[in-house]
Write an enzyme that holds these catalytic residues in place. Structure first.
Site, PDB file in Angstrom:
ATOM      1  CG  ASN A  16      -3.049  -0.713  -2.461  1.00  0.00           C
ATOM      2  OD1 ASN A  16      -4.231  -1.046  -2.288  1.00  0.00           O
ATOM      3  ND2 ASN A  16      -2.303  -1.172  -3.456  1.00  0.00           N
ATOM      4  CD1 TRP A  17      -5.103   0.086   3.969  1.00  0.00           C
ATOM      5  CD2 TRP A  17      -7.268  -0.058   4.543  1.00  0.00           C
ATOM      6  NE1 TRP A  17      -5.328   0.974   4.998  1.00  0.00           N
ATOM      7  CE2 TRP A  17      -6.650   0.917   5.366  1.00  0.00           C
ATOM      8  CE3 TRP A  17      -8.629  -0.321   4.730  1.00  0.00           C
ATOM      9  CZ2 TRP A  17      -7.346   1.622   6.351  1.00  0.00           C
ATOM     10  CZ3 TRP A  17      -9.322   0.390   5.711  1.00  0.00           C
ATOM     11  CH2 TRP A  17      -8.686   1.348   6.511  1.00  0.00           C
ATOM     12  CE  LYS A  18      -0.893  -4.239  -2.449  1.00  0.00           C
ATOM     13  NZ  LYS A  18       0.255  -4.972  -2.974  1.00  0.00           N
ATOM     14  CG  HIS A  35      -1.484  -1.899  -7.742  1.00  0.00           C
ATOM     15  ND1 HIS A  35      -1.099  -3.224  -7.769  1.00  0.00           N
ATOM     16  CD2 HIS A  35      -0.876  -1.341  -6.674  1.00  0.00           C
ATOM     17  CE1 HIS A  35      -0.299  -3.446  -6.736  1.00  0.00           C
ATOM     18  NE2 HIS A  35      -0.149  -2.331  -6.054  1.00  0.00           N
ATOM     19  CB  SER A  63       8.919  -4.237   0.426  1.00  0.00           C
ATOM     20  OG  SER A  63       8.329  -5.375  -0.190  1.00  0.00           O
ATOM     21  N   GLY A  70       1.605  -0.983   0.943  1.00  0.00           N
ATOM     22  CA  GLY A  70       0.691  -2.116   0.997  1.00  0.00           C
ATOM     23  C   GLY A  70       0.705  -2.731   2.382  1.00  0.00           C
ATOM     24  N   GLY A  71       1.485  -3.792   2.547  1.00  0.00           N
ATOM     25  CA  GLY A  71       1.504  -4.564   3.795  1.00  0.00           C
ATOM     26  C   GLY A  71       1.612  -3.722   5.059  1.00  0.00           C
TER      27      GLY A  71
END
Ligand code: PGA
Length: 249
Positions: free
Chosen positions: A9-11, A95, A212, A233-234
């Site tokens: 999920n690159w946001k 989300h 995370s 994500g990150g």
């Protein structure tokens, strides 16, 4: 046997230049991932370019949301048909950032979910509790209600056509991962809840963990019996980290 899915999920991150480097790196290393399917969910505007850059590599494409309507006067929204045109297989729905920052209700999320299925896009339905809710011991109630909103709208069979992502809000982007035991307990709760309605659906549905997850903790999380992958994500913004999570499956 449920297949492992690792979805990035690159946001709202990246630029044309940086996504080219990122997807190029994932493409170059994808051959090292053999026990997981990999998917990326870029910001909407980059989807066509990412599609081109993926080419014939085994990397699935997803969006970060989808409109609950088919077409028309819905400024700022993107339809399932549009996403299909650019090869999206998945859409992240519900989300916690959409729920908390943009006020998306359970009812709206259920409607978006239904439209994804109607268009032939697999929803990645996110559920999860806040820290306050965990401390108040209402995690199962919260996650249960988030699932019930979708089951009430689309039925249990629809859950058989989606992917669920359990993402404790307190673990998202905080560097605080749920322990494998904490995550497994909620995943088992979700599967048990579904099994009470349909054991076939419960056995088949992929339940991802998100919050995370990184190359250092992925193997232990993915080894849990009810954790079938990750929503990242990150760590999905660096090709090496994203691939390392895939290879630890
Ligand atoms: P994180 O995000 O991996 O940066 O915690 C996960 C998510 O929000 O899907």
């Amino acid at each position: 046997m449920r297949r492992t899915l690792i979805a990035g999920n690159w946001k709202m991150n990246g630029s044309l230049a940086s996504i080219e480097t990122l997807i190029g790196g994932i493409r170059d290393g994808i051959g090292s991932v053999s026990n997981a399917d990999m998917a990326v969910c870029p910001p909407f505007v980059y989807i066509p370019r990412v599609r081109e850059l993926i080419g014939d590599a085994p990397i699935a494409l997803g969006s970060q949301n989808i409109c609950d309507q088919a077409s028309g006067a819905f400024t700022g929204e993107i339809s399932g048909a549009m996403l299909k045109e650019f090869g999206c297989r998945y859409a992240i729905i519900g989300h916690s950032e959409r729920r908390s920052l943009y006020g998306e209700s359970d009812a709206l999320i259920a409607a978006r979910f239904a439209m994804a299925l109607e268009t032939g896009i697999t929803p990645i339905l996110c559920v999860g509790e806040t820290l306050e809710q965990r401390e108040a011991n209402v995690t199962e109630q919260v996650v249960g209600e988030q699932l019930d909103a979708v089951i009430g709208h689309s039925g249990i069979d629809a859950i058989g056509q989606c992917v669920i992502a359990y993402e404790p809000v307190w673990a998202i982007g905080t560097g605080k991962t749920a322990s494998p035991e904490q995550a497994q307990a909620v995943h088992a709760f979700i599967r048990g809840k579904l099994a009470a309605l349909d054991t076939g659906v419960a056995d088949a549905v992929q339940i991802l963990y998100g919050g995370s997850m990184n190359p250092g903790n992925a193997a232990e999380l993915l080894a849990q019996p009810d954790i079938d992958g990750g929503l990242i994500g990150g760590a999905s913004l660096k090709a090496d980290d994203f691939l390392a999570i895939g290879t630890s499956a």
